[in-house]
Structures are given as C-alpha cells and as structure tokens.
Scaffold this motif. Structure first.
Motif, PDB file in Angstrom:
ATOM      1  N   LEU A 180       0.820  -1.202   0.000  1.00 33.58           N
ATOM      2  CA  LEU A 180       0.000   0.000   0.000  1.00 33.58           C
ATOM      3  C   LEU A 180       0.860   1.261   0.000  1.00 33.58           C
ATOM      4  N   ASN A 181       2.024   1.194   0.611  1.00 34.30           N
ATOM      5  CA  ASN A 181       2.933   2.331   0.608  1.00 34.30           C
ATOM      6  C   ASN A 181       3.382   2.696  -0.806  1.00 34.30           C
ATOM      7  N   ALA A 182       3.353   1.728  -1.713  1.00 35.67           N
ATOM      8  CA  ALA A 182       3.771   1.981  -3.093  1.00 35.67           C
ATOM      9  C   ALA A 182       2.817   2.910  -3.830  1.00 35.67           C
ATOM     10  N   THR A 183       1.658   3.221  -3.222  1.00 33.31           N
ATOM     11  CA  THR A 183       0.737   4.175  -3.845  1.00 33.31           C
ATOM     12  C   THR A 183       1.193   5.618  -3.642  1.00 33.31           C
ATOM     13  N   THR A 184       2.285   5.841  -2.908  1.00 38.97           N
ATOM     14  CA  THR A 184       2.739   7.199  -2.622  1.00 38.97           C
ATOM     15  C   THR A 184       2.942   8.051  -3.882  1.00 38.97           C
ATOM     16  N   PRO A 185       3.645   7.557  -4.917  1.00 38.73           N
ATOM     17  CA  PRO A 185       3.793   8.399  -6.118  1.00 38.73           C
ATOM     18  C   PRO A 185       2.463   8.738  -6.774  1.00 38.73           C
ATOM     19  N   LEU A 186       1.497   7.810  -6.718  1.00 37.35           N
ATOM     20  CA  LEU A 186       0.183   8.080  -7.296  1.00 37.35           C
ATOM     21  C   LEU A 186      -0.535   9.176  -6.499  1.00 37.35           C
ATOM     22  N   MET A 187      -0.458   9.085  -5.171  1.00 37.33           N
ATOM     23  CA  MET A 187      -1.053  10.118  -4.332  1.00 37.33           C
ATOM     24  C   MET A 187      -0.389  11.470  -4.581  1.00 37.33           C
ATOM     25  N   THR A 188       0.929  11.448  -4.750  1.00 32.44           N
ATOM     26  CA  THR A 188       1.659  12.690  -5.004  1.00 32.44           C
ATOM     27  C   THR A 188       1.201  13.336  -6.302  1.00 32.44           C
ATOM     28  N   ALA A 189       1.073  12.528  -7.364  1.00 38.45           N
ATOM     29  CA  ALA A 189       0.626  13.051  -8.657  1.00 38.45           C
ATOM     30  C   ALA A 189      -0.786  13.620  -8.550  1.00 38.45           C
ATOM     31  N   ALA A 190      -1.665  12.909  -7.836  1.00 39.15           N
ATOM     32  CA  ALA A 190      -3.052  13.350  -7.720  1.00 39.15           C
ATOM     33  C   ALA A 190      -3.155  14.675  -6.946  1.00 39.15           C
ATOM     34  N   TRP A 191      -2.450  14.785  -5.820  1.00 33.49           N
ATOM     35  CA  TRP A 191      -2.528  16.003  -5.021  1.00 33.49           C
ATOM     36  C   TRP A 191      -1.837  17.169  -5.716  1.00 33.49           C
ATOM     37  N   ALA A 192      -0.723  16.894  -6.399  1.00 34.85           N
ATOM     38  CA  ALA A 192      -0.054  17.965  -7.136  1.00 34.85           C
ATOM     39  C   ALA A 192      -0.978  18.516  -8.214  1.00 34.85           C
ATOM     40  N   ALA A 193      -1.695  17.619  -8.903  1.00 37.80           N
ATOM     41  CA  ALA A 193      -2.625  18.056  -9.943  1.00 37.80           C
ATOM     42  C   ALA A 193      -3.766  18.874  -9.353  1.00 37.80           C
ATOM     43  N   ALA A 194      -4.198  18.522  -8.141  1.00 39.44           N
ATOM     44  CA  ALA A 194      -5.321  19.225  -7.511  1.00 39.44           C
ATOM     45  C   ALA A 194      -4.918  20.582  -6.948  1.00 39.44           C
ATOM     46  N   LEU A 195      -3.664  20.697  -6.487  1.00 40.89           N
ATOM     47  CA  LEU A 195      -3.260  21.900  -5.764  1.00 40.89           C
ATOM     48  C   LEU A 195      -2.295  22.812  -6.511  1.00 40.89           C
ATOM     49  N   LEU A 196      -1.617  22.287  -7.528  1.00 40.46           N
ATOM     50  CA  LEU A 196      -0.662  23.092  -8.283  1.00 40.46           C
ATOM     51  C   LEU A 196      -1.173  23.282  -9.710  1.00 40.46           C
ATOM     52  N   PRO A 197      -1.424  24.503 -10.123  1.00 40.41           N
ATOM     53  CA  PRO A 197      -1.979  24.753 -11.465  1.00 40.41           C
ATOM     54  C   PRO A 197      -1.115  24.222 -12.597  1.00 40.41           C
ATOM     55  N   THR A 198       0.207  24.137 -12.379  1.00 41.66           N
ATOM     56  CA  THR A 198       1.116  23.697 -13.448  1.00 41.66           C
ATOM     57  C   THR A 198       1.245  22.186 -13.527  1.00 41.66           C
ATOM     58  N   GLU A 199       0.549  21.458 -12.666  1.00 39.02           N
ATOM     59  CA  GLU A 199       0.726  20.003 -12.603  1.00 39.02           C
ATOM     60  C   GLU A 199      -0.541  19.248 -12.983  1.00 39.02           C
ATOM     61  N   ARG A 200      -1.260  19.720 -13.978  1.00 36.95           N
ATOM     62  CA  ARG A 200      -2.469  19.021 -14.403  1.00 36.95           C
ATOM     63  C   ARG A 200      -2.122  17.652 -14.974  1.00 36.95           C
ATOM     64  N   LEU A 201      -2.980  16.681 -14.701  1.00 34.53           N
ATOM     65  CA  LEU A 201      -2.736  15.317 -15.165  1.00 34.53           C
ATOM     66  C   LEU A 201      -2.960  15.208 -16.667  1.00 34.53           C
ATOM     67  N   VAL A 202      -2.026  14.513 -17.337  1.00 35.60           N
ATOM     68  CA  VAL A 202      -2.228  14.183 -18.741  1.00 35.60           C
ATOM     69  C   VAL A 202      -2.946  12.833 -18.801  1.00 35.60           C
ATOM     70  N   ALA A 203      -3.352  12.429 -20.011  1.00 38.12           N
ATOM     71  CA  ALA A 203      -4.169  11.219 -20.161  1.00 38.12           C
ATOM     72  C   ALA A 203      -3.467   9.991 -19.597  1.00 38.12           C
ATOM     73  N   ARG A 204      -2.175   9.845 -19.870  1.00 32.76           N
ATOM     74  CA  ARG A 204      -1.459   8.659 -19.386  1.00 32.76           C
ATOM     75  C   ARG A 204      -1.423   8.618 -17.867  1.00 32.76           C
ATOM     76  N   GLN A 205      -1.292   9.764 -17.232  1.00 34.75           N
ATOM     77  CA  GLN A 205      -1.282   9.787 -15.776  1.00 34.75           C
ATOM     78  C   GLN A 205      -2.634   9.373 -15.201  1.00 34.75           C
ATOM     79  N   ARG A 206      -3.704   9.785 -15.864  1.00 32.66           N
ATOM     80  CA  ARG A 206      -5.031   9.373 -15.406  1.00 32.66           C
ATOM     81  C   ARG A 206      -5.185   7.855 -15.512  1.00 32.66           C
TER      82      ARG A 206
END
Length: 320
Positions: free
Chosen positions: A104-130
């Motif tokens: 479950l700890n291996a989900t950390t990069p996924l959580m990081t990508a999701a929160w960065a996309a939600a909170l940082l305007p320059t980090e919107r998710l691209v299709a592959r990330q979704r």
C-alpha cells in the motif's frame, strides 16, 4: 576507473535504500510486537532519524535553515510528512501484515501526482497519468480483496488499509506543500530533511506525556530485537537512507532514482514472509504489481521529470 567505482557505489546506495525502506514495515511490526505503542514507535523513529541527520549535517557541513518563516514551513512538513503518516502506518501495523503495508505504501507516487494536480496549477494530469491512477486504484481494490468478505474468508482490515492510504495521501499533500513553499528557498536537501524530521521529533516528544502513559514505559522490556528494529527504522530508514537517496538523485536523476519505489514492496513482502512468517495471499502480490504498473504509467506520463516519492519515508526532497 573512477567513473566505474562511482557507479558501483551508487548501485550500492540504491540497493541499500530499497532494502531499508522495504524493511521499514518489518521494523515497525517488530517494535509493536515487542511492546511499543504506535506513538512510541514514531517517537523512536523520529528521534533516531534526527540524530542520524544531525551527524550527516555535521559531516557534510550543510547549513542549517534560518528564519522563523522557514522553520514554520519545516514544522508543517514535520507534521504532514512525518508525524501523521508515521502514526497512521504504525497504528495500521497492529492490524495488517508488514508485507501488505509495504504494498500500500507503493501508492505514494500516485497520491503525489493526484494532489499535485489538484493543488498546483502547473501540474495538471495528462491522459497517461489518469490511466496510471486508475490502474493503481484497481491494484488497491485487488489487494483489499472485497470478494473474500462475501465468502466469509479472511481479508485485510478495512480501517487499517484506509489508514495506510491516509498515510500515503499525507505524503502526497506534504510533497506538494514542499514543492510550493520550501523548494523555492533553495536549501540543501539534507537541511530540509534534518529540519522537518527534527521538528517532527520535537512535536512528538512534547506530546508524548499525553499519548504515552507512564505505566507503559514501566512495563516495557527492552530487548535486542526491539533495539535493532528501532535503530534500523530510525537511524537508517529515516536518517541515512535519505542521504543515500539524495546521492542517487544527483548521479542518476530524479526519474531513474525513483524506480527504487518498485523494489520496496517486493522487499517488504519477502521479508514479512521469511522473517515474520506472514501468509501471502495470491491477490496481494497481484494487486501490488498493478499498483507498481500504475506508478510506472503515471510517471512516464509526466510532462516534466520530478522526483517521485522516496518510498515510505517522509524526507526532504520529496519526493518522498
């Protein structure tokens, strides 16, 4: 010859970091089994990690953070990158296997990508990330194995699983905060790590009279397995491994260095089975593979390379 020697040294750092971070959940489990409470595990982990990083700061001659504003940011990081996730993982360790926690700890990069996309305007998710996030979510569902509930079989504790995911979500939020408010300060990564872990240790120490009953200390029997597990978890996993990871990033770049994330679940599951005799159900490694696959897909979808989370450890260049 010097280049070859340096490459070999970096490989040693890489494997050592994967081993120590993958074994972190084993060390937590040993501490709990030997009589420590979750809060005591966290206190030992942060205190020993702070001492190790203090030594690193002196040896490497890094400058300490200055200014009330800087230390305020580091205190916030100490809470959301250290105290909160460490407490959640330690509490969950009472109810799930160390191998499952490492998956479950291996989900950390996924959580990081999701929160960065939600909170940082320059980090919107691209299709592959979704797609990567969806694959990772599917992996978590497989790990939890909801079909076992209908069959009346043994499945993971849902509150404990949610606690582990809450910990990785906290890593994701903390990483985003770090990149937004601390990275622009230009501090050496070791200084950020020492500051946030030191702040976290002081906060837990100040709260310990309220969360750790005095009677618990009186009945605690100190054993060599307990001492060894806490030293390894704190001084190595929360201290020295950060310095190793930092050197890997310097030599290989953040993207390649972040692949250590893929090894830690394997280390955690194998050590849990071999050392603690934990039973591994078929759906746990299958779900773990899906989580790691989701991380691979999501990281390849990034428009600009950023540091992925140093697995399981709330450390400065977070990444992690």
């Amino acid at each position: 010859m010097v280049h070859v020697t340096r490459d070999r040294t970096i490989v040693v750092y890489y494997l050592a970091a994967a081993l120590v971070w993958g074994a972190s959940f084993l060390f937590i489990k040993v501490g709990l089994d030997e009589g420590l409470s979750p809060a005591q595990v966290v206190l030992a982990r942060l205190a020993l990690g702070a001492v190790a990083l203090l030594v690193a700061m002196l040896v490497l001659r890094r400058r300490w953070p200055r200014g009330a504003r800087t230390w305020g940011h580091l205190a916030v990081l100490g809470v959301i990158l250290c105290v909160v996730p460490f407490l959640l993982f330690s509490w969950a360790g009472q109810h799930v296997t160390s191998g499952l926690a490492s998956i479950l700890n291996a989900t950390t990069p996924l959580m990081t990508a999701a929160w960065a996309a939600a909170l940082l305007p320059t980090e919107r998710l691209v299709a592959r990330q979704r797609v990567g996030l969806l694959v990772g979510i599917l992996g978590v569902v497989v790990v939890v194995a909801p079909w076992t509930w209908l069959a009346g079989g043994v499945s993971a504790s849902v509150p404990a699983v949610l606690a582990c995911l809450g910990a990785t979500a906290s890593y994701g939020i903390g990483t985003t905060y770090l990149r937004r408010f601390v990275t622009p300060l230009g501090l050496p990564p070791e200084s950020v790590a020492a500051g946030q872990i030191g702040a976290g240790a002081l906060l837990v120490l100040a709260a310990s009279p309220f969360v750790v009953p005095a009677s618990a200390l009186g009945t605690l029997e100190v054993s060599w397995p307990l001492v060894g597990a806490m030293v390894a978890l704190g001084a190595l996993g929360t201290g020295a491994a950060y310095v190793w990871f930092n050197r890997i990033v310097d030599a290989w770049g953040a993207q390649r260095a972040s692949t250590v994330t893929y090894l830690t679940p394997l280390v955690g599951v194998v050590l849990g089975a071999l050392v603690l005799g934990e039973q591994v159900h078929w759906y746990e490694p299958v779900g773990g593979v899906l989580v790691v696959l989701g991380v691979v897909v999501a990281q390849r979808g990034k428009r600009t390379p950023v540091a992925a989370a140093a697995p399981g450890e709330a450390l400065g260049a977070r990444t992690a």
